[in-house]
Motif scaffolding. Structure first.
Motif, PDB file in Angstrom:
ATOM      1  N   LYS A 118       0.836  -1.206   0.000  1.00 35.90           N
ATOM      2  CA  LYS A 118       0.000   0.000   0.000  1.00 35.90           C
ATOM      3  C   LYS A 118       0.870   1.255   0.000  1.00 35.90           C
ATOM      4  O   LYS A 118       0.571   2.223  -0.695  1.00 35.90           O
ATOM      5  N   SER A 119       1.956   1.231   0.768  1.00 36.20           N
ATOM      6  CA  SER A 119       2.868   2.374   0.812  1.00 36.20           C
ATOM      7  C   SER A 119       3.528   2.602  -0.536  1.00 36.20           C
ATOM      8  O   SER A 119       3.668   3.740  -0.989  1.00 36.20           O
ATOM      9  N   ILE A 120       3.929   1.533  -1.211  1.00 44.35           N
ATOM     10  CA  ILE A 120       4.553   1.646  -2.531  1.00 44.35           C
ATOM     11  C   ILE A 120       3.559   2.221  -3.537  1.00 44.35           C
ATOM     12  O   ILE A 120       3.919   3.054  -4.375  1.00 44.35           O
ATOM     13  N   GLU A 121       2.283   1.807  -3.464  1.00 38.30           N
ATOM     14  CA  GLU A 121       1.262   2.375  -4.343  1.00 38.30           C
ATOM     15  C   GLU A 121       1.159   3.886  -4.149  1.00 38.30           C
ATOM     16  O   GLU A 121       1.061   4.636  -5.121  1.00 38.30           O
ATOM     17  N   ILE A 122       1.186   4.327  -2.905  1.00 36.02           N
ATOM     18  CA  ILE A 122       1.100   5.758  -2.607  1.00 36.02           C
ATOM     19  C   ILE A 122       2.347   6.476  -3.124  1.00 36.02           C
ATOM     20  O   ILE A 122       2.263   7.559  -3.705  1.00 36.02           O
ATOM     21  N   ILE A 123       3.521   5.868  -2.938  1.00 32.56           N
ATOM     22  CA  ILE A 123       4.768   6.472  -3.419  1.00 32.56           C
ATOM     23  C   ILE A 123       4.747   6.591  -4.937  1.00 32.56           C
ATOM     24  O   ILE A 123       5.132   7.634  -5.492  1.00 32.56           O
ATOM     25  N   GLU A 124       4.297   5.540  -5.638  1.00 27.48           N
ATOM     26  CA  GLU A 124       4.217   5.592  -7.103  1.00 27.48           C
ATOM     27  C   GLU A 124       3.292   6.714  -7.566  1.00 27.48           C
ATOM     28  O   GLU A 124       3.618   7.449  -8.501  1.00 27.48           O
ATOM     29  N   LYS A 125       2.151   6.857  -6.912  1.00 23.19           N
ATOM     30  CA  LYS A 125       1.213   7.924  -7.282  1.00 23.19           C
ATOM     31  C   LYS A 125       1.834   9.295  -7.023  1.00 23.19           C
ATOM     32  O   LYS A 125       1.722  10.205  -7.850  1.00 23.19           O
ATOM     33  N   ASP A 126       2.516   9.453  -5.888  1.00 15.40           N
ATOM     34  CA  ASP A 126       3.140  10.732  -5.567  1.00 15.40           C
ATOM     35  C   ASP A 126       4.260  11.076  -6.540  1.00 15.40           C
ATOM     36  O   ASP A 126       4.415  12.236  -6.932  1.00 15.40           O
ATOM     37  N   ILE A 127       5.057  10.083  -6.926  1.00 14.77           N
ATOM     38  CA  ILE A 127       6.120  10.322  -7.904  1.00 14.77           C
ATOM     39  C   ILE A 127       5.512  10.745  -9.235  1.00 14.77           C
ATOM     40  O   ILE A 127       5.969  11.707  -9.862  1.00 14.77           O
ATOM     41  N   LYS A 128       4.476  10.046  -9.661  1.00 18.55           N
ATOM     42  CA  LYS A 128       3.811  10.377 -10.927  1.00 18.55           C
ATOM     43  C   LYS A 128       3.281  11.811 -10.890  1.00 18.55           C
ATOM     44  O   LYS A 128       3.520  12.596 -11.819  1.00 18.55           O
ATOM     45  N   ASP A 129       2.573  12.169  -9.828  1.00 15.74           N
ATOM     46  CA  ASP A 129       2.030  13.525  -9.702  1.00 15.74           C
ATOM     47  C   ASP A 129       3.139  14.573  -9.678  1.00 15.74           C
ATOM     48  O   ASP A 129       3.030  15.628 -10.309  1.00 15.74           O
ATOM     49  N   SER A 130       4.223  14.275  -8.961  1.00 20.06           N
ATOM     50  CA  SER A 130       5.329  15.212  -8.851  1.00 20.06           C
ATOM     51  C   SER A 130       6.025  15.433 -10.199  1.00 20.06           C
ATOM     52  O   SER A 130       6.332  16.563 -10.571  1.00 20.06           O
TER      53      SER A 130
END
Length: 161
Positions: A87-99
């Protein structure tokens, strides 16, 4: 903007109402201190109202599927940790994409994070892979530099077929 205006307005209304009630309270009576306390409590409640909405919008990271194993066992602990990491990796991937999309103003097709979780007290991101639909060597170079600096890891950028 409308929400902030309503929030400030509600603080002003409750503050002015509390001040009026405190002025109307009889002086020297024991009830005035209780009334003052209730007014201060009402003002605090109005000020803290937005905290509830913040918690409602947080990602549901603890909605973890551990029903297949018995609670209190080592398997349960491992399943819980694995689920929490994913779940944490999913959030990190989304944050990287948005950034990346915000910084480079270009649509990212996909992001994947490779990580090492052998030691759960020290989870390390090894590589970030970012895919674009269009091939542009300047965009690829800028993305690699930005993500490498952002995540302090290797970054691979590729064209999505």
């Amino acid at each position: 903007m409308q929400g902030i205006r309503e929030y400030v307005f509600s603080i002003m209304v409750i503050t002015i109402s509390s001040a009026a009630l405190n002025m109307l309270a009889p002086e020297g009576k024991s009830i005035s201190k209780y009334l003052h306390f209730l007014c201060a409590l009402a003002v605090c409640c109005v000020i803290l109202m937005p905290i509830n909405s913040v918690f409602d919008t947080l990602p549901h990271i603890f909605d973890i599927d551990t029903e297949s194993v018995e609670a209190g066992t080592e398997e349960y602990d491992r399943a819980y940790i694995d689920s929490l990491i994913s779940k944490s990796i999913e959030i990190i991937e989304k944050d990287i994409k948005d950034s990346v999309e915000k910084k480079l103003e270009c649509k990212v097709s996909c992001v994947s994070v490779e990580y090492n979780a052998d030691d759960v007290s020290n989870i390390r991101i090894d590589r970030v892979r970012i895919g674009y639909k269009n091939e542009n060597k300047y965009l690829f170079s800028d993305t690699e530099n930005y993500v490498s600096e952002l995540c302090d890891c290797e970054c691979e950028v590729y064209k999505v077929e």
